[in-house]
Design a protein around this motif. Structure first.
Motif, short mmCIF file in Angstrom:
data_model
loop_
_atom_site.label_atom_id
_atom_site.label_comp_id
_atom_site.label_asym_id
_atom_site.label_seq_id
_atom_site.Cartn_x
_atom_site.Cartn_y
_atom_site.Cartn_z
N PRO A 22 0.20 17.40 -3.81
CA PRO A 22 0.12 15.92 -3.97
C PRO A 22 0.21 15.10 -2.88
O PRO A 22 -0.53 14.18 -2.60
CB PRO A 22 1.07 15.62 -5.14
N GLY A 23 1.60 15.46 -2.17
CA GLY A 23 1.51 14.69 -0.85
C GLY A 23 0.56 14.96 0.32
O GLY A 23 0.17 14.18 1.16
N ARG A 26 -5.91 1.17 8.42
CA ARG A 26 -7.43 0.60 8.68
C ARG A 26 -8.01 -0.45 7.60
O ARG A 26 -9.21 -1.02 7.85
CB ARG A 26 -8.28 1.68 8.57
N HIS A 27 -7.33 -0.74 6.43
CA HIS A 27 -7.79 -1.42 5.24
C HIS A 27 -7.81 -2.70 5.83
O HIS A 27 -6.93 -3.41 6.45
CB HIS A 27 -6.83 -1.37 4.26
N PRO A 28 -8.95 -3.56 5.75
CA PRO A 28 -9.08 -5.20 6.32
C PRO A 28 -7.95 -5.94 5.90
O PRO A 28 -7.50 -6.66 6.82
CB PRO A 28 -10.32 -5.18 5.47
N PRO A 72 -2.65 11.42 3.65
CA PRO A 72 -3.57 10.95 4.77
C PRO A 72 -4.32 9.74 4.24
O PRO A 72 -4.65 8.81 5.04
CB PRO A 72 -4.48 12.09 4.88
N PHE A 73 -4.56 9.62 2.88
CA PHE A 73 -5.14 8.32 2.35
C PHE A 73 -4.23 7.10 2.42
O PHE A 73 -4.62 6.02 2.90
CB PHE A 73 -5.54 8.45 0.95
N ILE A 74 -3.04 7.22 2.37
CA ILE A 74 -2.27 5.98 2.69
C ILE A 74 -2.07 5.75 3.86
O ILE A 74 -2.22 4.55 4.56
CB ILE A 74 -0.77 6.51 1.96
N VAL A 75 -1.97 6.48 4.87
CA VAL A 75 -1.93 6.26 6.31
C VAL A 75 -3.36 5.55 6.91
O VAL A 75 -3.44 4.75 7.25
CB VAL A 75 -1.65 7.75 7.31
N ILE A 90 1.04 -1.23 0.09
CA ILE A 90 0.06 -0.02 0.04
C ILE A 90 0.88 1.15 -0.05
O ILE A 90 0.75 2.25 -0.77
CB ILE A 90 -0.93 -0.11 1.40
N THR A 91 1.91 1.25 0.81
CA THR A 91 2.69 2.54 1.09
C THR A 91 3.45 2.66 -0.19
O THR A 91 3.54 3.67 -0.92
CB THR A 91 3.84 2.13 2.17
N GLY A 92 3.96 1.56 -0.70
CA GLY A 92 4.81 1.98 -1.96
C GLY A 92 3.99 2.09 -3.22
O GLY A 92 4.68 3.13 -4.03
#
Length: 180
Positions: free
Chosen positions: A150-151, A164-166, A156-159, A113-115
């Motif tokens: 952009p960051g 929280r993503h299942p 915040p979406f990445i964090v 997800i982060t990458g």
């Protein structure tokens, strides 16, 4: 002549060379494909199917963006070094995220997800740094906004996804040591 420009869709391109313009054209098409396929992958249900297919397409178009950006930067190194660095970091982030998934490194879901997310942010950052001064609305912003927005929007979406993503949460439960 180095001062000659070509304007396409309101965006100045610092050359009249047909070879350079063809390189820019390829770069732009691959960049647009990255933007679309990246969004589709992000918004699709995770796993095999749409997410993995569009994620793979994103990765290969990003590879083409990186190669074309490298070629364009070499021709205009003094002016475009920063764009080469952003492109290198974007590609390296995507490679890290893709490899974490494929090799199932410890914490692979969060690394993936982060990458991939950071890769997308850097792709957009390079676009806005290079073109923001010529875009409606963006041209009214200070140049630092091209680097930071952009960051500021994407991180915040990445964090949120990492925490929280299942899939990331389930993966943590499966790899965490059990406590008595």
């Amino acid at each position: 002549m180095a001062d000659e420009i070509t304007v396409v869709a309101g965006l100045p391109i610092p050359s009249t060379s047909p070879i350079f313009l063809a390189g820019v054209g390829l770069h732009v098409l691959c960049g647009l494909a990255c933007t679309v396929t990246g969004i589709v992958a992000m918004l699709s249900r995770k796993g095999l199917g749409r997410h993995s297919n569009f994620g793979t397409i994103y990765f290969w178009f990003l590879s083409a963006v990186f190669v074309s950006a490298t070629g364009l930067a070499i021709v205009r190194w003094t002016e475009d070094t920063h764009l080469f660095i952003l492109g290198t970091l974007s590609f390296a982030s995507a490679l890290w995220g893709r490899t974490a998934l494929r090799r199932r490194w410890r914490g692979w879901a969060r690394q993936h997800i982060t990458g991939m997310g950071v890769s997308y942010i850097l792709l957009l950052t390079a676009f806005y740094v290079d073109n923001g001064k010529s875009l409606p609305l963006w041209k009214e912003l200070p140049e630092m906004a091209f680097w930071l927005l952009p960051g500021a929007i994407g991180l915040p979406f990445i964090v949120h996804a990492v925490l929280r993503h299942p899939i990331a949460r389930r993966h943590d439960r499966l790899t965490s040591p059990r406590h008595p």
